[in-house]
Design an enzyme around this catalytic site. Structure first.
Site, mmCIF file in Angstrom:
data_model
loop_
_atom_site.group_PDB
_atom_site.id
_atom_site.type_symbol
_atom_site.label_atom_id
_atom_site.label_comp_id
_atom_site.label_asym_id
_atom_site.label_seq_id
_atom_site.Cartn_x
_atom_site.Cartn_y
_atom_site.Cartn_z
ATOM 1 N N GLN A 96 -31.587 -24.415 -39.786
ATOM 2 C CA GLN A 96 -30.577 -23.396 -39.461
ATOM 3 C C GLN A 96 -30.373 -23.360 -37.942
ATOM 4 O O GLN A 96 -29.498 -22.666 -37.453
ATOM 5 C CB GLN A 96 -31.032 -22.014 -39.933
ATOM 6 C CG GLN A 96 -31.264 -21.917 -41.417
ATOM 7 C CD GLN A 96 -31.897 -20.588 -41.777
ATOM 8 O OE1 GLN A 96 -31.204 -19.638 -42.145
ATOM 9 N NE2 GLN A 96 -33.213 -20.512 -41.650
ATOM 10 N N ASP A 99 -30.156 -25.839 -31.882
ATOM 11 C CA ASP A 99 -30.623 -26.324 -30.574
ATOM 12 C C ASP A 99 -30.704 -27.847 -30.481
ATOM 13 O O ASP A 99 -30.855 -28.398 -29.404
ATOM 14 C CB ASP A 99 -32.004 -25.694 -30.257
ATOM 15 C CG ASP A 99 -32.991 -25.857 -31.410
ATOM 16 O OD1 ASP A 99 -33.701 -24.883 -31.714
ATOM 17 O OD2 ASP A 99 -33.021 -26.930 -32.045
ATOM 18 N N HIS A 114 -26.007 -24.841 -39.588
ATOM 19 C CA HIS A 114 -25.214 -23.921 -38.769
ATOM 20 C C HIS A 114 -24.594 -24.598 -37.560
ATOM 21 O O HIS A 114 -24.207 -23.939 -36.606
ATOM 22 C CB HIS A 114 -26.074 -22.729 -38.322
ATOM 23 C CG HIS A 114 -26.486 -21.869 -39.456
ATOM 24 N ND1 HIS A 114 -27.518 -20.978 -39.388
ATOM 25 C CD2 HIS A 114 -26.020 -21.799 -40.715
ATOM 26 C CE1 HIS A 114 -27.644 -20.372 -40.563
ATOM 27 N NE2 HIS A 114 -26.756 -20.862 -41.385
ATOM 28 N N CYS A 143 -5.587 -29.047 -23.530
ATOM 29 C CA CYS A 143 -4.356 -28.605 -24.223
ATOM 30 C C CYS A 143 -4.116 -27.114 -24.010
ATOM 31 O O CYS A 143 -3.132 -26.546 -24.478
ATOM 32 C CB CYS A 143 -4.459 -28.899 -25.728
ATOM 33 S SG CYS A 143 -5.441 -27.669 -26.637
ATOM 34 N N SER A 181 -38.593 -19.012 -40.640
ATOM 35 C CA SER A 181 -37.331 -18.364 -40.989
ATOM 36 C C SER A 181 -37.625 -17.081 -41.762
ATOM 37 O O SER A 181 -38.494 -17.055 -42.626
ATOM 38 C CB SER A 181 -36.461 -19.277 -41.858
ATOM 39 O OG SER A 181 -35.252 -18.583 -42.202
ATOM 40 N N ASN A 206 -44.550 -18.469 -41.806
ATOM 41 C CA ASN A 206 -43.733 -17.540 -41.040
ATOM 42 C C ASN A 206 -44.599 -16.383 -40.583
ATOM 43 O O ASN A 206 -45.352 -15.829 -41.385
ATOM 44 C CB ASN A 206 -42.575 -17.020 -41.916
ATOM 45 C CG ASN A 206 -41.451 -16.469 -41.056
ATOM 46 O OD1 ASN A 206 -40.837 -17.200 -40.287
ATOM 47 N ND2 ASN A 206 -41.222 -15.167 -41.150
HETATM 48 P P1 NAD Z 1 -24.855 -19.061 -35.551
HETATM 49 O O1 NAD Z 1 -23.538 -18.778 -34.994
HETATM 50 O O2 NAD Z 1 -25.355 -20.440 -35.647
HETATM 51 O O3 NAD Z 1 -24.927 -18.395 -37.051
HETATM 52 C C1 NAD Z 1 -23.808 -17.669 -37.624
HETATM 53 C C2 NAD Z 1 -24.202 -17.037 -38.933
HETATM 54 O O4 NAD Z 1 -23.157 -17.139 -39.964
HETATM 55 C C3 NAD Z 1 -25.390 -17.728 -39.550
HETATM 56 O O5 NAD Z 1 -26.312 -16.736 -39.911
HETATM 57 C C4 NAD Z 1 -24.846 -18.418 -40.735
HETATM 58 O O6 NAD Z 1 -25.814 -18.540 -41.759
HETATM 59 C C5 NAD Z 1 -23.791 -17.445 -41.184
HETATM 60 N N1 NAD Z 1 -22.915 -18.083 -42.202
HETATM 61 C C6 NAD Z 1 -22.218 -19.216 -42.066
HETATM 62 N N2 NAD Z 1 -21.566 -19.518 -43.209
HETATM 63 C C7 NAD Z 1 -21.881 -18.537 -44.089
HETATM 64 C C8 NAD Z 1 -21.531 -18.280 -45.444
HETATM 65 N N3 NAD Z 1 -20.724 -19.110 -46.129
HETATM 66 N N4 NAD Z 1 -22.012 -17.179 -46.056
HETATM 67 C C9 NAD Z 1 -22.821 -16.350 -45.355
HETATM 68 N N5 NAD Z 1 -23.195 -16.528 -44.067
HETATM 69 C C10 NAD Z 1 -22.731 -17.625 -43.456
HETATM 70 O O7 NAD Z 1 -25.925 -18.351 -34.727
HETATM 71 P P2 NAD Z 1 -25.703 -16.921 -34.208
HETATM 72 O O8 NAD Z 1 -25.865 -15.984 -35.349
HETATM 73 O O9 NAD Z 1 -24.408 -16.893 -33.487
HETATM 74 O O10 NAD Z 1 -26.906 -16.754 -33.165
HETATM 75 C C11 NAD Z 1 -26.535 -16.482 -31.821
HETATM 76 C C12 NAD Z 1 -27.029 -17.617 -30.970
HETATM 77 O O11 NAD Z 1 -28.444 -17.547 -30.841
HETATM 78 C C13 NAD Z 1 -26.742 -18.978 -31.548
HETATM 79 O O12 NAD Z 1 -25.533 -19.458 -30.988
HETATM 80 C C14 NAD Z 1 -27.901 -19.801 -31.111
HETATM 81 O O13 NAD Z 1 -27.546 -20.672 -30.027
HETATM 82 C C15 NAD Z 1 -28.895 -18.838 -30.504
HETATM 83 N N6 NAD Z 1 -30.214 -19.126 -31.027
HETATM 84 C C16 NAD Z 1 -30.517 -20.414 -31.399
HETATM 85 C C17 NAD Z 1 -31.762 -20.688 -31.860
HETATM 86 C C18 NAD Z 1 -32.078 -22.090 -32.235
HETATM 87 O O14 NAD Z 1 -31.146 -22.876 -32.394
HETATM 88 N N7 NAD Z 1 -33.339 -22.421 -32.348
HETATM 89 C C19 NAD Z 1 -32.712 -19.674 -31.987
HETATM 90 C C20 NAD Z 1 -32.329 -18.386 -31.607
HETATM 91 C C21 NAD Z 1 -31.078 -18.135 -31.143
HETATM 92 N N1 APR Z 2 -44.615 -19.405 -35.876
HETATM 93 C C1 APR Z 2 -44.339 -18.858 -37.099
HETATM 94 N N2 APR Z 2 -43.317 -17.985 -37.306
HETATM 95 C C2 APR Z 2 -42.551 -17.652 -36.241
HETATM 96 C C3 APR Z 2 -42.777 -18.167 -34.944
HETATM 97 C C4 APR Z 2 -43.867 -19.086 -34.800
HETATM 98 N N3 APR Z 2 -44.157 -19.635 -33.610
HETATM 99 N N4 APR Z 2 -41.858 -17.611 -34.104
HETATM 100 C C5 APR Z 2 -41.093 -16.791 -34.832
HETATM 101 N N5 APR Z 2 -41.512 -16.812 -36.108
HETATM 102 C C6 APR Z 2 -40.898 -16.119 -37.254
HETATM 103 C C7 APR Z 2 -40.476 -14.699 -36.969
HETATM 104 O O1 APR Z 2 -41.490 -13.803 -37.326
HETATM 105 C C8 APR Z 2 -39.235 -14.536 -37.860
HETATM 106 O O2 APR Z 2 -39.547 -13.903 -39.096
HETATM 107 O O3 APR Z 2 -39.705 -16.835 -37.509
HETATM 108 C C9 APR Z 2 -38.780 -15.969 -38.155
HETATM 109 C C10 APR Z 2 -37.391 -16.252 -37.599
HETATM 110 O O4 APR Z 2 -36.478 -15.522 -38.388
HETATM 111 P P1 APR Z 2 -35.054 -15.196 -37.763
HETATM 112 O O5 APR Z 2 -35.234 -14.695 -36.378
HETATM 113 O O6 APR Z 2 -34.344 -14.325 -38.772
HETATM 114 O O7 APR Z 2 -34.321 -16.596 -37.644
HETATM 115 P P2 APR Z 2 -33.642 -17.422 -38.819
HETATM 116 O O8 APR Z 2 -34.313 -17.171 -40.131
HETATM 117 O O9 APR Z 2 -33.540 -18.810 -38.351
HETATM 118 O O10 APR Z 2 -32.158 -16.769 -38.861
HETATM 119 C C11 APR Z 2 -31.222 -17.361 -39.762
HETATM 120 O O11 APR Z 2 -29.431 -16.115 -38.686
HETATM 121 O O12 APR Z 2 -28.047 -15.314 -36.938
HETATM 122 C C12 APR Z 2 -28.384 -16.362 -37.724
HETATM 123 O O13 APR Z 2 -27.698 -18.459 -37.065
HETATM 124 C C13 APR Z 2 -28.773 -17.599 -37.002
HETATM 125 O O14 APR Z 2 -29.570 -19.559 -38.056
HETATM 126 C C14 APR Z 2 -29.895 -18.202 -37.796
HETATM 127 C C15 APR Z 2 -29.893 -17.397 -39.080
#
Ligand code: NAD
Ligand code: APR
Length: 234
Positions: A96, A99, A114, A143, A181, A206
């Site tokens: 998801q 990066d 994503h 553009c 996650s 997690n």
């Molecule tokens: P994002 O824009 O990638 O996610 C947008 C959200 O829309 C996601 O939760 C996605 O699951 C949801 N979505 C898309 N299609 C969908 C569908 N059909 N039905 C339901 N949900 C759907 O990320 P974000 O939420 O804009 O996070 C903000 C920023 O934080 C990101 O741009 C990212 O760069 C940054 N971030 C990245 C990481 C990483 O890549 N490791 C970690 C933390 C934060």
């Molecule tokens: N080791 C284990 N678990 C970790 C660690 C670590 N080092 N660091 C963080 N965590 C856990 C946190 O406790 C948290 O429950 O990882 C989980 C990350 O969950 P979220 O912050 O909800 O991230 P994610 O599940 O990737 O979110 C899904 O939401 O906004 C969108 O696009 C965004 O792709 C993302 C999606």
């Protein structure tokens, strides 16, 4: 126990979320101590509405995120997963994260559900740019259209090719390992359930409880992903 699962499995798929990259320095979204969405409402910043109605705040927020993914790098855990793919220990990664750290570490079979923050594209003509343009404060295409990160915003659908690849891999898995996650966002959070329904063993690593823990064969909450992967790779 996870080591035994890995040794016995024939087809292992790893599913990663933002928790996979916190040890690289990127904040996650929902963890109690650092989550981005603890401070900002994602629907107001990470949505197509924000892009259309609030473009300056949208660009400011994503310029910060682009700086993050350019400044920080894949950590040892990403490299271990890439090495395991080369050695046939795991077969693919569904992420998801936006990066690009799995690919940076050398993983080849990666589904980016994503999208990616490493690229931008023009909202008007679709032309693709490297996201370094945001760092150079270049926000518009030749553009005239506005440049946006090539990620999935709230309200957008997931990229079809990545989604289909993730579904095919999930259906082949006899071991499905979630790393970092909260499993709260659909449709991404359906993949662990599909794997389980197909008879795969489900492991969730997690630091906080997730909605899907009750379906898992093994849950590891008390340790960080980095240390678990290093120990398994030892
Ligand atoms: P994002 O824009 O990638 O996610 C947008 C959200 O829309 C996601 O939760 C996605 O699951 C949801 N979505 C898309 N299609 C969908 C569908 N059909 N039905 C339901 N949900 C759907 O990320 P974000 O939420 O804009 O996070 C903000 C920023 O934080 C990101 O741009 C990212 O760069 C940054 N971030 C990245 C990481 C990483 O890549 N490791 C970690 C933390 C934060
Ligand atoms: N080791 C284990 N678990 C970790 C660690 C670590 N080092 N660091 C963080 N965590 C856990 C946190 O406790 C948290 O429950 O990882 C989980 C990350 O969950 P979220 O912050 O909800 O991230 P994610 O599940 O990737 O979110 C899904 O939401 O906004 C969108 O696009 C965004 O792709 C993302 C999606």
């Amino acid at each position: 126990m996870l080591k035994n699962f890995l040794n016995e499995a024939k087809y292992t798929v790893v599913f990663t979320g933002a928790g996979m990259s916190t040890e690289s320095g990127l904040p996650d979204f929902r963890s109690s101590n650092q989550g981005l969405w603890r401070k900002k409402d994602p629907s107001k910043i990470a949505s197509t509405n924000a892009l259309n109605e609030n473009v300056n705040e949208f660009i400011d927020f994503y310029r910060e995120r682009v700086l993050g993914v350019k400044e920080y790098n894949a950590h040892k855990g990403h490299y271990i997963l890439a090495d395991w793919e080369k050695r046939g220990i795991i077969q693919s990664i569904i992420t998801q994260n936006v990066d690009g750290f799995h690919q940076q570490a050398g993983s080849k079979r990666v589904a980016e559900l994503h999208g990616t923050l490493q690229k931008l594209h023009c909202q008007k003509c679709g032309k693709v740019y490297d996201s370094v343009e945001y760092i150079n404060q270049e926000y518009y295409c030749s553009c005239g259209g506005v440049l946006r990160p090539s990620i999935v915003l709230f309200g957008e659908t997931l990229p079809e090719e990545a989604f289909q690849f993730a579904l095919t891999e999930t259906e082949k898995a006899d071991l499905f390992i979630v790393l970092g996650s909260s499993l709260t966002v659909t449709p991404a959070n359906q993949f662990p359930l599909i794997a389980k329904e197909n008879g795969a063993k489900l492991v969730i690593v997690n630091q906080e409880r997730t909605e899907m823990d009750r379906y898992a064969d093994l849950v590891i909450n008390e340790r960080k992903i980095g240390s678990i992967l290093k120990e398994l790779d030892g």
